[in-house]
Design an enzyme around this catalytic site. Structure first.
Site, PDB file in Angstrom:
ATOM      1  CD  GLU A  93      11.216  -0.019  39.249  1.00 57.28           C
ATOM      2  OE1 GLU A  93      10.776   0.399  40.325  1.00 57.28           O
ATOM      3  OE2 GLU A  93      11.188   0.659  38.207  1.00 57.28           O
ATOM      4  CB  CYS A 106       7.041  -5.332  31.121  1.00 57.02           C
ATOM      5  SG  CYS A 106       8.289  -4.184  30.543  1.00 57.02           S
ATOM      6  CB  CYS A 113      20.070   1.374  30.185  1.00 55.91           C
ATOM      7  SG  CYS A 113      19.983   0.947  28.426  1.00 55.91           S
ATOM      8  CB  CYS A 117      17.179   6.834  24.981  1.00 54.51           C
ATOM      9  SG  CYS A 117      17.863   5.417  24.103  1.00 54.51           S
ATOM     10  CB  CYS A 120      14.694   6.299  28.387  1.00 52.29           C
ATOM     11  SG  CYS A 120      14.587   4.759  29.320  1.00 52.29           S
ATOM     12  N   GLY A 168      17.020  -1.680  30.619  1.00 46.50           N
ATOM     13  CA  GLY A 168      18.201  -2.198  29.941  1.00 46.50           C
ATOM     14  C   GLY A 168      17.991  -2.495  28.476  1.00 46.50           C
ATOM     15  CD  GLU A 169      19.175  -2.767  23.363  1.00 45.54           C
ATOM     16  OE1 GLU A 169      18.387  -1.825  23.206  1.00 45.54           O
ATOM     17  OE2 GLU A 169      18.971  -3.897  22.865  1.00 45.54           O
ATOM     18  CB  SER A 200      11.623  -3.631  22.915  1.00 44.40           C
ATOM     19  OG  SER A 200      11.861  -2.284  22.537  1.00 44.40           O
ATOM     20  CB  SER A 222      13.382   1.972  20.644  1.00 41.94           C
ATOM     21  OG  SER A 222      12.838   1.121  21.616  1.00 41.94           O
ATOM     22  CG  LEU A 223      11.959   4.703  13.884  1.00 38.35           C
ATOM     23  CD1 LEU A 223      13.261   4.192  13.283  1.00 38.35           C
ATOM     24  CD2 LEU A 223      10.825   4.616  12.864  1.00 38.35           C
ATOM     25  CG  HIS A 224      11.821   6.397  20.090  1.00 39.64           C
ATOM     26  ND1 HIS A 224      10.527   6.042  20.337  1.00 39.64           N
ATOM     27  CD2 HIS A 224      12.582   5.545  20.839  1.00 39.64           C
ATOM     28  CE1 HIS A 224      10.501   5.031  21.208  1.00 39.64           C
ATOM     29  NE2 HIS A 224      11.726   4.704  21.516  1.00 39.64           N
ATOM     30  CG  ASN A 299       4.460   6.918  30.012  1.00 37.80           C
ATOM     31  OD1 ASN A 299       3.289   7.267  30.144  1.00 37.80           O
ATOM     32  ND2 ASN A 299       4.794   5.815  29.348  1.00 37.80           N
ATOM     33  CB  CYS A 342       6.851   2.865  28.013  1.00 38.99           C
ATOM     34  SG  CYS A 342       5.877   1.586  27.318  1.00 38.99           S
TER      35      CYS A 342
HETATM   36  N1  SAH Z   1      16.154  -0.803  25.775  1.00 41.92           N
HETATM   37  C1  SAH Z   1      15.152  -1.376  24.964  1.00 41.92           C
HETATM   38  C2  SAH Z   1      14.060  -1.969  25.777  1.00 41.92           C
HETATM   39  C3  SAH Z   1      13.270  -0.955  26.603  1.00 41.92           C
HETATM   40  S1  SAH Z   1      11.680  -0.957  25.934  1.00 41.92           S
HETATM   41  C4  SAH Z   1      14.641  -0.342  23.976  1.00 41.92           C
HETATM   42  O1  SAH Z   1      14.972   0.817  24.139  1.00 41.92           O
HETATM   43  O2  SAH Z   1      13.946  -0.727  23.043  1.00 41.92           O
HETATM   44  C5  SAH Z   1      10.937   0.407  26.547  1.00 41.92           C
HETATM   45  C6  SAH Z   1      10.264   1.206  25.426  1.00 41.92           C
HETATM   46  O3  SAH Z   1       9.763   2.382  26.026  1.00 41.92           O
HETATM   47  C7  SAH Z   1      11.261   1.637  24.372  1.00 41.92           C
HETATM   48  O4  SAH Z   1      10.647   1.755  23.110  1.00 41.92           O
HETATM   49  C8  SAH Z   1      11.624   2.993  24.882  1.00 41.92           C
HETATM   50  O5  SAH Z   1      12.193   3.772  23.864  1.00 41.92           O
HETATM   51  C9  SAH Z   1      10.308   3.506  25.354  1.00 41.92           C
HETATM   52  N2  SAH Z   1      10.434   4.613  26.319  1.00 41.92           N
HETATM   53  C10 SAH Z   1      11.519   4.960  27.040  1.00 41.92           C
HETATM   54  N3  SAH Z   1      11.249   6.040  27.818  1.00 41.92           N
HETATM   55  C11 SAH Z   1       9.962   6.357  27.587  1.00 41.92           C
HETATM   56  C12 SAH Z   1       9.085   7.359  28.127  1.00 41.92           C
HETATM   57  N4  SAH Z   1       9.497   8.200  29.068  1.00 41.92           N
HETATM   58  N5  SAH Z   1       7.818   7.385  27.680  1.00 41.92           N
HETATM   59  C13 SAH Z   1       7.383   6.485  26.776  1.00 41.92           C
HETATM   60  N6  SAH Z   1       8.145   5.525  26.238  1.00 41.92           N
HETATM   61  C14 SAH Z   1       9.433   5.451  26.641  1.00 41.92           C
HETATM   62 FE1  SF4 Z   2      18.169   2.014  27.516  1.00 37.71          FE
HETATM   63 FE2  SF4 Z   2      15.978   1.460  26.046  1.00 37.71          FE
HETATM   64 FE3  SF4 Z   2      15.961   3.424  27.894  1.00 37.71          FE
HETATM   65 FE4  SF4 Z   2      17.348   3.724  25.629  1.00 37.71          FE
HETATM   66  S1  SF4 Z   2      15.110   3.508  25.822  1.00 37.71           S
HETATM   67  S2  SF4 Z   2      18.071   4.242  27.706  1.00 37.71           S
HETATM   68  S3  SF4 Z   2      18.103   1.655  25.290  1.00 37.71           S
HETATM   69  S4  SF4 Z   2      16.209   1.260  28.290  1.00 37.71           S
END
Ligand code: SAH
Ligand code: SF4
Length: 364
Positions: A93, A106, A113, A117, A120, A168-169, A200, A222-224, A299, A342
């Site tokens: 997508e 985007c 991936c 995580c 996600c 994806g990463e 990212s 992506s710190l979180h 989300n 996201c």
């Molecule tokens: N794989 C890379 C690129 C994806 S970016 C990465 O993880 O950085 C997508 C961003 O959305 C990342 O910061 C991811 O952590 C965040 N994300 C993933 N799932 C989400 C969700 N359900 N709600 C909000 N943000 C989310």
């Molecule tokens: Fe992959 Fe990024 Fe989603 Fe983590 S947040 S599963 S690295 S797409």
């Protein structure tokens, strides 16, 4: 498709080599490049600065083809999402998020991936394969087609920015991502400035320096979570590259400065990572990093085990960071109604889906 070589995704050198292979002067590559990436031409017949013979030869051996658009959805907030099909029947997508007079495309880097995580949606889909450079560039060109932005406008573009934040990463597919972005940044073609591109990553530490050196694009992390204990769970790659190592790579990132800060993405998960103490710890961790924070309301997606922190507490978290001198805006979710926000992206190939159905149909 035709079995002819697709020129989309070839670097300048490769394009010259192809021309040499059909007995043409390599400098023709410059003209061809201009037609493909500046003008958006897909048919050789229309490339009028190339001689008739060359055009015929090109048409016999090559195509200029974008990935197939399976569906295009439009959100009621203007966000567009494309389900894109690859030649080997995979799906990814791509999303376009418009602002008033500009917007960000985007883009995905993998089918599924590598990582998982826990918050996600993409992470629930296993990795099928890396996208090729052509498939990455092709997603951007699909957006360009949709807005008719050909030839590449000098200014006033709706597709002004790119975020590598799709499925994806990207840093598990660094070679192809670098190749694709190099094509996209080329000033004679699509010509998107590195200042308008953000990549990212979940934190693939050994690849980060290379992105800064070879591309110089903006970096988002992506710190979180602010402790290894929690980040090990939410972003499992942390077990390999813990927070301290990640932040060291950020401090050393060649393309960062106070004028160009690194974005730290932080998804707000109710009761998981959203206490004022965690905000204070984040400020402490980032005190010597050129950082800005992006708070992302979680989300939801079907099957998610988390809830989003209620708005007043997200605001409190943001204010705590502000008081400690850190910019921490709250991202406005876009395209939620079409699962384009996201972390909501997910796609499975028709074949994979059928295989799964067949599996479930087997007797026990
Ligand atoms: N794989 C890379 C690129 C994806 S970016 C990465 O993880 O950085 C997508 C961003 O959305 C990342 O910061 C991811 O952590 C965040 N994300 C993933 N799932 C989400 C969700 N359900 N709600 C909000 N943000 C989310
Ligand atoms: Fe992959 Fe990024 Fe989603 Fe983590 S947040 S599963 S690295 S797409």
């Amino acid at each position: 498709m035709s079995g002819k070589t697709n020129l989309i995704g070839l670097g300048r050198d490769e394009l010259s080599a192809e021309l040499a292979a059909i007995g043409e002067k390599p400098f023709r590559a410059k003209q061809l490049w201009h037609w493909i990436y500046h003008r958006g031409a897909r048919e050789f017949a229309g490339m009028t600065t190339l001689g008739g013979d060359l055009r015929r030869k090109l048409a016999e051996n090559y195509v200029v083809a974008l990935p197939e658009i399976i569906t295009e959805q439009r959100s009621n907030d203007g966000t567009r999402k494309w389900l894109v099909g690859t030649e080997d029947d995979n799906r990814v997508e791509a999303v376009y998020i418009p602002e008033e007079d500009r917007g960000a495309m985007c883009i995905s880097s993998q089918v599924g991936c590598t990582l998982a995580c826990t918050f996600c949606h993409t992470g629930t889909q296993k990795l099928v394969r890396n996208l090729t450079a052509g498939e990455i560039v092709g997603q951007f060109m699909i957006g360009r087609d949709s807005y008719g932005e050909w030839p590449s406008p000098k200014e006033g573009r709706m597709l002004s920015n790119i975020v590598m934040m799709g499925m994806g990463e990207p840093l598990f597919n660094t070679d192809n991502v670098i190749k694709a972005l190099t094509i996209i940044m080329d000033g004679d073609g699509l010509s998107v400035s590195k200042r308008r591109i953000t990549l990212s990553t979940s934190g693939v530490v050994p690849e980060i320096e290379r992105v800064g050196r070879e591309l110089g694009v903006g970096l988002a992390i992506s710190l979180h979570a602010v402790t290894d204990e929690l980040r090990d769970v939410l972003v499992p790659i942390n077990r390999k590259y813990p927070i301290e190592e990640l932040l060291r790579a950020c401090r050393d990132y060649p393309a960062a400065s106070n004028a160009r800060r690194i974005t730290f993405e932080y998804v707000m998960l109710d009761g998981v990572n959203d206490s004022p103490a965690e905000a204070r710890e984040m400020a402490r961790l980032l005190k010597d990093v050129p950082a800005k924070i992006n708070l992302i309301p979680f989300n939801k997606w079907p099957g998610a085990i988390y809830d989003c922190t209620p708005a007043p507490r997200i605001r409190k978290f943001s204010e705590t960071l502000n008081d400690l001198g850190l910019s921490a805006p709250i991202r406005v979710p876009r395209g939620r109604d079409i699962l384009a926000a996201c972390g909501q992206l997910k796609s499975e190939s028709v074949r994979a889906h059928k295989a799964k159905l067949a599996d479930t149909a087997l007797p026990a």
